[in-house]
Motif scaffolding. Structure first.
Motif, PDB file in Angstrom:
ATOM      1  N   PRO A 117      76.050 -31.095  19.253  1.00 35.90           N
ATOM      2  CA  PRO A 117      76.364 -32.305  18.480  1.00 35.90           C
ATOM      3  C   PRO A 117      77.134 -33.304  19.323  1.00 35.90           C
ATOM      4  CG  PRO A 117      77.753 -30.470  17.779  1.00 35.90           C
ATOM      5  CD  PRO A 117      76.745 -29.904  18.731  1.00 35.90           C
ATOM      6  N   SER A 118      76.836 -34.572  19.134  1.00 39.45           N
ATOM      7  CA  SER A 118      77.452 -35.609  19.967  1.00 39.45           C
ATOM      8  C   SER A 118      78.955 -35.700  19.753  1.00 39.45           C
ATOM      9  CB  SER A 118      76.798 -36.963  19.685  1.00 39.45           C
ATOM     10  OG  SER A 118      76.936 -37.311  18.317  1.00 39.45           O
ATOM     11  N   TRP A 154      81.020 -33.234  19.178  1.00 39.25           N
ATOM     12  CA  TRP A 154      81.668 -32.161  19.917  1.00 39.25           C
ATOM     13  C   TRP A 154      81.677 -32.474  21.411  1.00 39.25           C
ATOM     14  CZ3 TRP A 154      80.260 -28.653  23.723  1.00 39.25           C
ATOM     15  CH2 TRP A 154      81.129 -27.575  23.925  1.00 39.25           C
TER      16      TRP A 154
END
Length: 333
Positions: free
Chosen positions: A163-164, A166
């Protein structure tokens, strides 16, 4: 004789390329108008179905029912849904997207003020994605089945799976906080120079570039694999051309159309999908704007953002289709 020449007969049977291109553009523009009208309708319906009263949210819990009723009358929310729809469509066609309930400014002005960070963020992210994905995809296709090929596919799947937010928090922690190489967040102060503002966008652009490079890498590899087995590639090699020339001049040129398609769609996706990254790095772009507009029930801003993003997708698709003609002369409209 011209009448007996096959090439002349072909020219007589087909209109000039310029006329065909003009007709194609006209058809696409008509289709764009229809798509935009459908998007206007969908945006109006979806926003009206959202729960909550914008007047009550703006005035706060201490407002009286009379104050809320007066504000709803001012905003035109007391009119019938049909009247609201016709008024919305008429104003949108004239370029008037309404007035922001929260900012008390025209929606076009609000969007224009937030467009610069998002546009540069999407542009830098696309550059990072292309620079990362294209060479790796080319080499992976050239060395098909090798360890580097398998490693590139694995890394692409990993980049697409992370995920971006994270990835952004992780890079923000180490590259900005610990190492101090980049600003941690923000877009610079009111008096910040252009270079300083661009410096604030480097780290979030790198995050989005890594995440979105996976799709470009896989398309580049797949397109090159389809082309490298063609006869003209083997013929070019048999003539003694260098591998670099065969790959870049012959193979890549003919494999460029799928790559251009995914690059164009990636740019549109970056503009509309940078919400999470803008929130993580506190960038005052359109992503942050639309999230706050949803929380505030700022209907005009939500509708205006949806319309702008939809028009961007349509324009990018048209630009990509026209770019096909420049890249591949065999494409005819």
């Amino acid at each position: 004789h011209p009448a007996r020449c096959p090439r002349h007969r072909i020219r007589a049977a087909n209109p000039l390329g310029g006329n065909m291109l003009a007709r194609y553009i006209v058809r696409r523009l008509i289709g764009m108008v229809i798509v935009v009208l459908l998007v206007l309708t969908i945006a109006f319906v979806i926003v009206r179905l959202a729960p909550g009263d914008p007047a009550a949210l703006l005035l706060g819990p201490d407002a009286t029912p009379a104050d809320a009723e007066a504000l709803r009358e001012k905003l035109g929310l007391n009119s019938s849904i049909v009247v609201q729809y016709l008024s919305f469509m008429f104003n949108a066609v004239r370029g008037d997207l309404g007035t922001s309930i929260f900012f008390n400014q025209p929606v076009t002005q609000v969007l224009a003020d937030r467009a610069e960070p998002t546009a540069f963020l999407a542009l830098f992210s696309l550059i990072f994605a292309v620079v990362i994905a294209t060479p790796i995809g080319l080499y992976a296709a050239y060395r098909r089945g090798s360890f580097l090929d398998q490693a590139s596919i694995t890394l692409a799947m990993l980049a697409a799976s992370l995920p971006s937010f994270w990835t952004g928090l992780l890079m923000q922690r180490y590259f900005a906080t610990d190492l101090g190489w980049f600003p941690a967040s923000g877009y610079g102060g009111p008096d910040a120079s252009f270079l300083e503002r661009m410096q604030h966008l480097l780290l979030p652009s790198l995050v989005l570039g890594i995440v979105n490079s996976a799709l470009i890498l896989r398309f580049t590899r797949a397109s090159m694999l389809d082309v490298l087995g063609e006869d003209y590639v083997r013929t070019a090699r048999s003539k003694g051309m260098t591998e670099m020339r065969v790959i870049l001049r012959h193979a890549l040129k003919n494999a460029a159309i799928p790559i251009i398609t995914v690059v164009g769609l990636t740019f549109a996706l970056l503009v509309s999908g940078a919400v999470v990254t803008e929130r993580v790095f506190n960038i005052p772009g359109m992503g942050n704007l639309v999230v706050n507009a949803v929380l505030r029930r700022d209907y005009p801003v939500i509708q205006g953002t949806l319309i702008v993003v939809a028009m961007l997708y349509v324009l990018v698709n048209l630009a990509v289709d026209l770019l096909y003609l420049v890249v591949d002369k065999r494409v005819k409209y």
